[in-house]
Design an enzyme around this catalytic site. Structure first.
Site, PDB file in Angstrom:
ATOM      1  N   SER A 101       0.815  -1.209   0.000  1.00 56.54           N
ATOM      2  CA  SER A 101       0.000   0.000   0.000  1.00 56.54           C
ATOM      3  C   SER A 101       0.853   1.265   0.000  1.00 56.54           C
ATOM      4  CB  SER A 101      -0.960  -0.027   1.186  1.00 56.54           C
ATOM      5  OG  SER A 101      -1.889   1.031   1.134  1.00 56.54           O
ATOM      6  N   ASP A 243      -2.448   6.283  -3.423  1.00 53.44           N
ATOM      7  CA  ASP A 243      -1.307   5.622  -2.775  1.00 53.44           C
ATOM      8  C   ASP A 243      -0.823   4.511  -3.701  1.00 53.44           C
ATOM      9  OD1 ASP A 243      -3.525   3.999  -2.477  1.00 53.44           O
ATOM     10  OD2 ASP A 243      -2.975   3.296  -0.479  1.00 53.44           O
ATOM     11  N   ASP A 245      -1.159   1.287  -4.071  1.00 53.96           N
ATOM     12  CA  ASP A 245      -2.041   0.293  -4.681  1.00 53.96           C
ATOM     13  C   ASP A 245      -3.376   0.889  -5.105  1.00 53.96           C
ATOM     14  OD1 ASP A 245      -2.990   0.618  -2.068  1.00 53.96           O
ATOM     15  OD2 ASP A 245      -3.636  -1.468  -1.901  1.00 53.96           O
ATOM     16  N   ASP A 247      -6.047   2.075  -3.718  1.00 58.02           N
ATOM     17  CA  ASP A 247      -7.352   1.844  -3.104  1.00 58.02           C
ATOM     18  C   ASP A 247      -7.806   3.069  -2.322  1.00 58.02           C
ATOM     19  OD1 ASP A 247      -5.535   1.608  -1.011  1.00 58.02           O
ATOM     20  OD2 ASP A 247      -6.397  -0.243  -0.207  1.00 58.02           O
TER      21      ASP A 247
END
Length: 449
Positions: A101, A243, A245, A247
């Protein structure tokens, strides 16, 4: 040592638990546990962000899964919510995301989605964890022709982008809008710029050249200085920051002011409620969401429910009690009518669509949401433990509550992803909460080393 944290398994690459040997075992254990569910096609989907170590972890997981007789579908770099979407729509038994992440490149992680696109419940994670620590894998290994195969899915990015476009009304266009996108050199380096250009926006894309080690490096949703400068320089209507990833999404308005997840939830929830699409007039957030958001919702007749930190807990509450909107201050926003997890791309599209529908600026949409001053301090510790077992910390918290005298709140909790204790305070006096926060952080530092 506990394997799963708030958001899957995470740690420094080539140190436990993120070694290739352990990733192999995690793949084996996951295939055993998730293969027994028989919800899909005896297949696990694997995606990743842009970290250098993703190749290593992907290969180890694939080997482990195939050795247990399950097949693997590989999609390469793709945002976490894209993995959730594909797992659900392709009728696959489970999805795996290799990502840490917002962490630096030298960390990595493994998180799972079940066949329905939701993150695994605690009891399933516990079963996987128990098997990883079990040395009797021999009895489960596939024999001969039962060994699994690995395939690569063509155009996973295109499938995901087309789905996001389908969440908007037919004919929606962002023509005439200038948008800066900070891709954090992560999984969204193609998806969000591509998506916005297809919808007609003028796009200035920054931090979109991943090299394996520059993910989240002074860019993206945790480092908003760059996008603020770019928005002002290019006179853009809005800035979108993901960020690693993707999400999560944070925004920057046309004046260079940062719009966090609480403000995004505030503007979107009130609009949904006005249109009659906010189920039960309720938003699900976490204990970290600002008191100002709660007050704003009260004025608008909307109820705010709080969960533990982690978008998985927000999603679980939404699913259990039939709510359809929620999220986190950090920018994980869940539009459950569209996806099963925090989705930075869908969040950005919904806000841009709201701006277009209202024919107004992002700053005007956010201005009615008055947030209380908030301080967040991260205290690095050698070993996390229950703060309730440390008398000095409990005494410091009691004294702090007395000093606040009802004019704010304090939240102290261990990070679910890093060796840190997070200290959050909010109140009407920024100097006071800063002093109190430093005092609490000092006590934690002295007693938990």
């Amino acid at each position: 040592m506990k394997l799963f944290g708030t958001d899957g398994i995470r740690g420094r690459v080539n140190a436990y638990p993120m070694t290739p040997e352990n990733a192999l075992r995690i793949g084996m254990a996951a295939a055993i546990v998730l293969g027994k569910e028989h919800h899909g096609r005896n297949t696990i989907l694997i995606g990743k962000d842009t970290r250098l170590s993703g190749y290593m972890i992907e290969s180890a997981l694939t080997s482990g899964i195939c050795s247990m007789g399950m097949n693997v579908t590989l999609v390469g770099p793709l945002p976490t919510p894209g993995i959730a979407f594909l797992t659900r729509t392709l009728r696959i038994d489970a999805g795996v995301v290799i990502s840490a992440s917002h962490n630096p490149f030298y960390d990595n992680g493994i998180k799972f989605f079940s066949y329905n696109g939701f993150k695994l419940p605690d009891d399933i994670e516990k079963k996987i964890e128990e098997l990883v620590k079990d040395d009797s894998f021999e009895r489960y290994r596939a024999k001969g022709e039962e060994v699994g195969k690995a395939y690569r899915l063509d155009d996973a990015t295109g499938r995901y982008i087309e789905y996001i476009k389908s969440t908007l009304k037919k004919g929606v266009t962002f023509e005439g809008m200038k948008v800066v996108v900070d891709c954090a050199n992560g999984a969204a380096y193609k998806t969000t710029p591509w998506l916005l250009r297809e919808l007609g926006a003028e796009v200035i894309s920054i931090n979109d050249s991943p090299d394996g080690i520059n993910i989240n490096d002074r860019c993206g949703a945790l480092h908003m200085e760059g996008i603020r400068k770019a928005v002002i320089l290019h006179k853009a209507d809005v800035g979108i920051a993901h960020d690693g990833d993707a999400d999560r999404t944070l925004l920057c308005d046309e004046k260079g002011r940062i719009i966090d997840g609480d403000q995004i939830m505030g503007m979107c929830a009130v609009d949904m409620d006005t249109r009659g699409t906010l189920k039960k007039n309720t938003v699900v957030a976490t204990v970290m969401s600002n008191l100002g958001l709660e007050k704003y919702f009260e004025k608008n007749g909307i109820k705010l429910l709080r969960t533990k930190v982690g978008d998985r807990y927000v999603a679980e509450k939404m699913l259990a009690d039939d709510y359809n909107f929620g999220g986190e201050q950090s920018g994980h926003i869940i539009f459950l009518d569209y996806n099963t997890t925090g989705d930075g791309q869908i969040t950005a599209m919904q806000v841009l669509n709201l701006m277009r529908n209202k024919n107004t600026s992002l700053s005007k949409l956010a201005s009615p949401i008055k947030l209380f001053p908030q301080v967040l301090m991260n205290v690095e510790v050698e070993k996390k433990q229950d703060i309730r077992t440390v008398p000095a910390i409990m005494d410091a918290l009691k004294a702090a509550e007395q000093r606040l005298d009802g004019r704010g709140r304090i939240l102290v909790r261990p990070s679910g992803t890093e060796p840190k204790i997070r200290v959050m305070l909010e109140g009407d006096d920024i100097k006071l909460i800063n002093r109190i926060g430093r005092t609490i952080a000092k006590v934690i530092r002295e007693t938990m080393q």
